[in-house]
Design a protein around this motif. Structure first.
Motif, PDB file in Angstrom:
ATOM      1  N   ARG A 291       5.833   7.622  16.333  1.00 47.40           N
ATOM      2  CA  ARG A 291       5.416   8.397  15.167  1.00 47.40           C
ATOM      3  C   ARG A 291       4.009   8.920  15.411  1.00 47.40           C
ATOM      4  O   ARG A 291       3.171   8.221  15.988  1.00 47.40           O
ATOM      5  N   ASP A 292       3.764  10.134  14.953  1.00 47.93           N
ATOM      6  CA  ASP A 292       2.469  10.778  15.140  1.00 47.93           C
ATOM      7  C   ASP A 292       1.490  10.265  14.081  1.00 47.93           C
ATOM      8  O   ASP A 292       1.737  10.433  12.882  1.00 47.93           O
ATOM      9  N   PRO A 293       0.388   9.618  14.497  1.00 42.63           N
ATOM     10  CA  PRO A 293      -0.567   9.112  13.503  1.00 42.63           C
ATOM     11  C   PRO A 293      -1.170  10.208  12.642  1.00 42.63           C
ATOM     12  O   PRO A 293      -1.668   9.930  11.543  1.00 42.63           O
ATOM     13  N   GLU A 294      -1.116  11.447  13.115  1.00 46.52           N
ATOM     14  CA  GLU A 294      -1.613  12.564  12.316  1.00 46.52           C
ATOM     15  C   GLU A 294      -0.674  12.901  11.159  1.00 46.52           C
ATOM     16  O   GLU A 294      -1.056  13.640  10.251  1.00 46.52           O
ATOM     17  N   GLU A 295       0.532  12.352  11.180  1.00 48.80           N
ATOM     18  CA  GLU A 295       1.514  12.674  10.150  1.00 48.80           C
ATOM     19  C   GLU A 295       1.736  11.526   9.172  1.00 48.80           C
ATOM     20  O   GLU A 295       2.693  11.545   8.392  1.00 48.80           O
ATOM     21  N   VAL A 296       0.878  10.523   9.197  1.00 51.95           N
ATOM     22  CA  VAL A 296       1.003   9.419   8.254  1.00 51.95           C
ATOM     23  C   VAL A 296       0.943   9.967   6.833  1.00 51.95           C
ATOM     24  O   VAL A 296       0.034  10.748   6.503  1.00 51.95           O
ATOM     25  N   PRO A 297       1.888   9.608   5.966  1.00 49.70           N
ATOM     26  CA  PRO A 297       1.859  10.106   4.581  1.00 49.70           C
ATOM     27  C   PRO A 297       0.516   9.795   3.906  1.00 49.70           C
ATOM     28  O   PRO A 297      -0.044   8.717   4.083  1.00 49.70           O
ATOM     29  N   THR A 298       0.042  10.732   3.147  1.00 49.29           N
ATOM     30  CA  THR A 298      -1.270  10.587   2.506  1.00 49.29           C
ATOM     31  C   THR A 298      -1.346   9.336   1.648  1.00 49.29           C
ATOM     32  O   THR A 298      -2.379   8.652   1.609  1.00 49.29           O
ATOM     33  N   ALA A 299      -0.262   9.024   0.959  1.00 49.02           N
ATOM     34  CA  ALA A 299      -0.262   7.847   0.086  1.00 49.02           C
ATOM     35  C   ALA A 299      -0.528   6.572   0.878  1.00 49.02           C
ATOM     36  O   ALA A 299      -1.077   5.596   0.340  1.00 49.02           O
ATOM     37  N   LEU A 300      -0.138   6.562   2.161  1.00 43.96           N
ATOM     38  CA  LEU A 300      -0.388   5.406   3.020  1.00 43.96           C
ATOM     39  C   LEU A 300      -1.746   5.509   3.714  1.00 43.96           C
ATOM     40  O   LEU A 300      -2.509   4.542   3.742  1.00 43.96           O
ATOM     41  N   SER A 301      -2.033   6.671   4.267  1.00 43.98           N
ATOM     42  CA  SER A 301      -3.278   6.808   5.033  1.00 43.98           C
ATOM     43  C   SER A 301      -4.508   6.606   4.156  1.00 43.98           C
ATOM     44  O   SER A 301      -5.528   6.072   4.617  1.00 43.98           O
ATOM     45  N   ASP A 302      -4.425   6.999   2.890  1.00 42.11           N
ATOM     46  CA  ASP A 302      -5.565   6.802   1.989  1.00 42.11           C
ATOM     47  C   ASP A 302      -5.915   5.321   1.853  1.00 42.11           C
ATOM     48  O   ASP A 302      -7.088   4.977   1.657  1.00 42.11           O
ATOM     49  N   VAL A 303      -4.889   4.463   1.933  1.00 45.46           N
ATOM     50  CA  VAL A 303      -5.137   3.021   1.849  1.00 45.46           C
ATOM     51  C   VAL A 303      -5.481   2.454   3.225  1.00 45.46           C
ATOM     52  O   VAL A 303      -6.402   1.641   3.357  1.00 45.46           O
ATOM     53  N   PHE A 304      -4.760   2.870   4.260  1.00 50.86           N
ATOM     54  CA  PHE A 304      -5.058   2.401   5.619  1.00 50.86           C
ATOM     55  C   PHE A 304      -6.522   2.629   5.965  1.00 50.86           C
ATOM     56  O   PHE A 304      -7.164   1.789   6.605  1.00 50.86           O
ATOM     57  N   GLU A 305      -7.039   3.781   5.564  1.00 47.28           N
ATOM     58  CA  GLU A 305      -8.419   4.139   5.918  1.00 47.28           C
ATOM     59  C   GLU A 305      -9.454   3.234   5.255  1.00 47.28           C
ATOM     60  O   GLU A 305     -10.621   3.230   5.645  1.00 47.28           O
ATOM     61  N   ARG A 306      -9.037   2.451   4.291  1.00 49.45           N
ATOM     62  CA  ARG A 306      -9.957   1.533   3.607  1.00 49.45           C
ATOM     63  C   ARG A 306      -9.805   0.093   4.079  1.00 49.45           C
ATOM     64  O   ARG A 306     -10.539  -0.794   3.624  1.00 49.45           O
ATOM     65  N   ILE A 307      -8.850  -0.133   4.986  1.00 48.18           N
ATOM     66  CA  ILE A 307      -8.546  -1.498   5.422  1.00 48.18           C
ATOM     67  C   ILE A 307      -8.751  -1.640   6.917  1.00 48.18           C
ATOM     68  O   ILE A 307      -8.319  -0.796   7.700  1.00 48.18           O
ATOM     69  N   ASP A 308      -9.390  -2.702   7.292  1.00 44.74           N
ATOM     70  CA  ASP A 308      -9.661  -2.990   8.700  1.00 44.74           C
ATOM     71  C   ASP A 308      -8.682  -4.042   9.199  1.00 44.74           C
ATOM     72  O   ASP A 308      -8.534  -5.106   8.585  1.00 44.74           O
ATOM     73  N   VAL A 309      -8.011  -3.745  10.300  1.00 46.89           N
ATOM     74  CA  VAL A 309      -7.213  -4.748  10.998  1.00 46.89           C
ATOM     75  C   VAL A 309      -7.992  -5.140  12.243  1.00 46.89           C
ATOM     76  O   VAL A 309      -8.279  -4.305  13.101  1.00 46.89           O
ATOM     77  N   ALA A 310      -8.369  -6.402  12.313  1.00 45.33           N
ATOM     78  CA  ALA A 310      -9.205  -6.878  13.421  1.00 45.33           C
ATOM     79  C   ALA A 310      -8.396  -7.775  14.344  1.00 45.33           C
ATOM     80  O   ALA A 310      -7.629  -8.628  13.879  1.00 45.33           O
ATOM     81  N   TYR A 311      -8.596  -7.581  15.637  1.00 38.19           N
ATOM     82  CA  TYR A 311      -7.900  -8.374  16.658  1.00 38.19           C
ATOM     83  C   TYR A 311      -8.937  -9.056  17.535  1.00 38.19           C
ATOM     84  O   TYR A 311      -9.812  -8.412  18.101  1.00 38.19           O
ATOM     85  N   TYR A 312      -8.847 -10.375  17.595  1.00 43.90           N
ATOM     86  CA  TYR A 312      -9.714 -11.164  18.462  1.00 43.90           C
ATOM     87  C   TYR A 312      -8.806 -11.912  19.429  1.00 43.90           C
ATOM     88  O   TYR A 312      -8.104 -12.851  19.033  1.00 43.90           O
ATOM     89  N   GLU A 313      -8.800 -11.484  20.663  1.00 42.87           N
ATOM     90  CA  GLU A 313      -7.848 -11.998  21.644  1.00 42.87           C
ATOM     91  C   GLU A 313      -7.860 -13.522  21.703  1.00 42.87           C
ATOM     92  O   GLU A 313      -8.910 -14.146  21.841  1.00 42.87           O
ATOM     93  N   ALA A 314      -6.694 -14.115  21.570  1.00 45.73           N
ATOM     94  CA  ALA A 314      -6.512 -15.577  21.655  1.00 45.73           C
ATOM     95  C   ALA A 314      -7.324 -16.340  20.612  1.00 45.73           C
ATOM     96  O   ALA A 314      -7.578 -17.528  20.782  1.00 45.73           O
ATOM     97  N   ASP A 315      -7.696 -15.656  19.536  1.00 45.52           N
ATOM     98  CA  ASP A 315      -8.540 -16.296  18.514  1.00 45.52           C
ATOM     99  C   ASP A 315      -8.065 -16.006  17.095  1.00 45.52           C
ATOM    100  O   ASP A 315      -7.904 -16.929  16.288  1.00 45.52           O
ATOM    101  N   ALA A 316      -7.839 -14.739  16.745  1.00 49.38           N
ATOM    102  CA  ALA A 316      -7.480 -14.442  15.359  1.00 49.38           C
ATOM    103  C   ALA A 316      -6.931 -13.026  15.217  1.00 49.38           C
ATOM    104  O   ALA A 316      -7.251 -12.133  16.003  1.00 49.38           O
ATOM    105  N   ALA A 317      -6.100 -12.854  14.198  1.00 51.18           N
ATOM    106  CA  ALA A 317      -5.674 -11.537  13.731  1.00 51.18           C
ATOM    107  C   ALA A 317      -6.014 -11.497  12.248  1.00 51.18           C
ATOM    108  O   ALA A 317      -5.697 -12.435  11.506  1.00 51.18           O
ATOM    109  N   GLU A 318      -6.656 -10.415  11.810  1.00 56.85           N
ATOM    110  CA  GLU A 318      -7.231 -10.432  10.466  1.00 56.85           C
ATOM    111  C   GLU A 318      -7.099  -9.086   9.781  1.00 56.85           C
ATOM    112  O   GLU A 318      -7.187  -8.035  10.412  1.00 56.85           O
ATOM    113  N   VAL A 319      -6.912  -9.136   8.456  1.00 54.25           N
ATOM    114  CA  VAL A 319      -6.956  -7.955   7.611  1.00 54.25           C
ATOM    115  C   VAL A 319      -8.150  -8.102   6.678  1.00 54.25           C
ATOM    116  O   VAL A 319      -8.309  -9.131   6.010  1.00 54.25           O
TER     117      VAL A 319
END
Length: 411
Positions: A291-319
């Motif tokens: 899927r093209d990230p440029e085509e993410v529906p606005t209703a979703l992208s407006d929220v995605f843009e306010r949320i951080d998904v963090a990845y720490y290798e072998a340590d944690a996955a976080e929202v």
């Protein structure tokens, strides 16, 4: 004689290496009941004062210079003076990450070294407020802070804890401002997303994740941690799996509040485009959607843009919320502490610390990082003041700050 000439004269004329050895012994000497050990301590302390006395008598600013030489190496002292020349002021606050900064699983057995604790205490006694800035829970941070620094210092009203990477700030001794729950400032929709993810993250998880991970006891952020030893191959595998699951769940929860479909796939596309590390994990597990990230529906992208998904290798996955980061937490801590014109030392190793480093780079301070910090953090630190220290050697930067503030008092 200018300050550079004073330092050249000081380090060329005196045995400053022995002076520092004596000072370090006196500073970090553990409490003992042995009379012989106590006599040795007293002898070294007397010798230290004698050596300092020689420096005091040799310079117009002898008291300041003897303390600089007793704490900082020649290189550290000149680094401090370079910082003073460049910025024109001393440090008036410390902003400190903990894991892999003050302490390191690979270099300090995951304990804050005694010398680092000593300098934190000494700088605090010299008037510098401490802001401990970490992704950990408040209870975890309070525990090791009191254990390492002492209850009196932590409750001195000049120590603040920014926890969960900025979702809350705890500053003992400030009445109604003692605890600020910054996540309560978010709008209702955003709070609903986080509560939805939290309530479903373990009950709906595959068996492998439920058995291999635990939910960190955060107040707001949603963080999955491995049950295996952090950094191990087993932890790396489970956190990679947890990251993919967490992104899917986040997309599903957000889509349920809209008319959009395929929320999990759009979430993967969006966060893969935003972070190359996340993209690498999704590709490795064959979870990267077509899927093209440029085509993410606005209703979703407006929220995605306010949320951080963090990845720490072998340590944690976080929202977490991008509106609640360490910068927001530090600003709130400074407000409670009454620091109106900050020039802070920021020490950290991760992308969340980088935000604070970039914030202070605008005339509000200096940044330092361990040699194993993320590439982006190291690039920033090297580009600014080059304050990179060896693993487990945070005390070296604190010595530079000690010397910087002493040298700032010279006329």
């Amino acid at each position: 004689m200018d300050r550079y000439d004073l330092l050249y004269d000081l380090y060329d004329s005196f045995d400053t290496d022995s002076l520092r050895d004596h000072q370090r012994f006196v500073d970090v000497f553990p409490p003992v009941d042995s009379r012989v050990a106590l006599e040795e301590y007293q002898e070294i302390d007397a010798e230290l004062e004698s050596r300092k006395g020689e420096i005091r008598e040799s310079f117009a600013y002898g008291e300041t210079l003897c303390e600089v030489a007793a704490h900082a190496t020649r290189e550290e002292a000149f680094t401090a003076l370079d910082l003073l020349t460049k910025h024109g002021r001393g440090v008036n606050a410390l902003v400190l990450d903990v894991d892999e900064t003050l302490r390191s699983a690979g270099g300090t057995d995951n304990e804050i070294p005694r010398e680092t604790l000593h300098y934190l205490t000494e700088l605090h006694e010299n008037g510098l407020p401490l802001v401990i800035c970490t992704g950990q829970t408040l209870e975890n941070v309070k525990g090791f802070a009191i254990q390492g620094l002492g209850s009196e210092l932590v409750h001195s009203s000049t120590v603040s804890i920014v926890y969960e990477a900025g979702t809350g700030v705890f500053t003992p001794g400030h009445g109604t401002d003692t605890k600020k729950l910054l996540y309560e400032r978010l709008d209702e929709r955003m709070q609903e997303v986080f509560y939805g993810v939290r309530s479903r993250v373990l009950p709906e998880a595959p068996d492998e994740i439920r058995e291999g991970c635990h939910l960190q006891g955060n107040e707001f952020n949603v963080t999955l941690k491995p049950n295996a030893e952090t950094g191990s191959p087993k932890a790396a595998a489970i956190i990679d799996h947890a990251l993919c699951y967490l992104i899917d769940l986040l997309g599903t929860v957000i889509a349920e509040g809209t008319d959009s479909e395929h929320g999990s796939e759009w979430a993967r596309a969006f966060y893969a485009a935003a972070d190359p590390e996340i993209r690498g994990v999704l590709e490795h597990r064959d979870r990267l959607p077509e899927r093209d990230p440029e085509e993410v529906p606005t209703a979703l992208s407006d929220v995605f843009e306010r949320i951080d998904v963090a990845y720490y290798e072998a340590d944690a996955a976080e929202v977490g919320s991008l509106e609640l980061n360490k910068v927001v937490g530090v600003e709130a801590a400074f407000e409670v502490l009454g620091i109106e014109d900050p020039f802070a030392l920021v020490m950290g190793d991760s992308k969340s610390d980088l935000r604070v480093m970039e914030w202070v780079a605008d005339g509000r301070g200096i940044a330092a990082a361990p040699e194993h910090a993320s590439r982006a953090v190291l690039d920033h630190v090297i580009r600014t003041d080059e304050l990179v220290f060896d693993r487990g050697e945070a005390a070296a930067i604190l010595r530079i700050v000690y010397a910087l503030n002493r040298l700032a008092t010279l006329g």
